[in-house]
Scaffold this motif. Structure first.
Motif, PDB file in Angstrom:
ATOM      1  N   ASP A  10       0.814  -1.207   0.000  1.00 14.90           N
ATOM      2  CA  ASP A  10       0.000   0.000   0.000  1.00 14.90           C
ATOM      3  C   ASP A  10       0.856   1.270   0.000  1.00 14.90           C
ATOM      4  O   ASP A  10       0.521   2.251  -0.660  1.00 14.90           O
ATOM      5  CB  ASP A  10      -0.923   0.026   1.222  1.00 14.90           C
ATOM      6  CG  ASP A  10      -2.074  -0.960   1.085  1.00 14.90           C
ATOM      7  OD1 ASP A  10      -2.539  -1.203  -0.045  1.00 14.90           O
ATOM      8  OD2 ASP A  10      -2.514  -1.484   2.125  1.00 14.90           O
ATOM      9  N   SER A  11       1.954   1.262   0.738  1.00 14.87           N
ATOM     10  CA  SER A  11       2.788   2.453   0.863  1.00 14.87           C
ATOM     11  C   SER A  11       4.052   2.402   0.014  1.00 14.87           C
ATOM     12  O   SER A  11       4.496   3.421  -0.502  1.00 14.87           O
ATOM     13  CB  SER A  11       3.208   2.654   2.319  1.00 14.87           C
ATOM     14  OG  SER A  11       2.074   2.837   3.127  1.00 14.87           O
ATOM     15  N   LYS A  35       1.675   5.448  -4.767  1.00 19.34           N
ATOM     16  CA  LYS A  35       0.599   4.651  -4.192  1.00 19.34           C
ATOM     17  C   LYS A  35      -0.434   4.203  -5.220  1.00 19.34           C
ATOM     18  O   LYS A  35      -1.016   3.141  -5.097  1.00 19.34           O
ATOM     19  CB  LYS A  35      -0.060   5.423  -3.054  1.00 19.34           C
ATOM     20  CG  LYS A  35       0.893   5.576  -1.867  1.00 19.34           C
ATOM     21  CD  LYS A  35       0.267   6.340  -0.738  1.00 19.34           C
ATOM     22  CE  LYS A  35       1.144   6.484   0.457  1.00 19.34           C
ATOM     23  NZ  LYS A  35       2.496   6.868   0.290  1.00 19.34           N
TER      24      LYS A  35
END
Length: 143
Positions: A10-11, A35
């Motif tokens: 996700d990051s 992202k």
């Protein structure tokens, strides 16, 4: 075969590659900090072209019981996009426990703090790739 491995998160998204003999694996830094899936896919395709990859291996984050959840669905969407944009074969590979294995490797090397955060996902991609390469040695000719 030159392979680009991807640990999609996700990051951050970690990348790793191997030499054409499939003997030496190397983490690629810096990690991708974008992202949006399409931006990550575009960067993965750029790196694949830069390193002359012949295949892209994307970690599949299965649940411990082997089922697929939301993260696996996101990884599969990334894989479809990368395959379309790169014109390279894309393979999904079970990545359970790779972050733990990468963290253990970084512990052993004394890498902590911000430096650890900067490379953890790329080291995880290396673990994914090494696992896949070990499988290939036992299954010659298979992709």
């Amino acid at each position: 075969m030159k392979i680009l491995a991807v640990d999609y998160g996700d990051s951050r998204t970690g990348l790793a590659t191997c030499d054409r003999t499939e003997f030496l694996t190397t983490a690629i830094t810096p990690q991708i900090t974008l992202k949006a899936r399409n931006k990550v896919a575009a960067r993965v395709c750029e790196v694949a072209k830069e390193i002359e990859a012949e295949m892209i291996l994307i970690g599949l984050p299965l649940n411990m019981d082997g089922t697929e959840g939301e993260r696996a669905a996101k990884s599969r969407k990334l894989a479809k996009t990368v395959e379309l944009w790169s014109d390279l074969p894309v393979r999904m590979w079970d990545e359970r426990q790779t972050t733990c294995a990468a963290a253990d490797l970084l512990d052993e090397s004394g890498t902590y703090g911000s430096r650890r955060k900067e490379i953890l996902d790329s080291v995880s991609a290396t673990v994914i790739l090494e696992d896949y390469l070990a499988w290939r040695k036992e299954h010659p000719g298979e992709m």
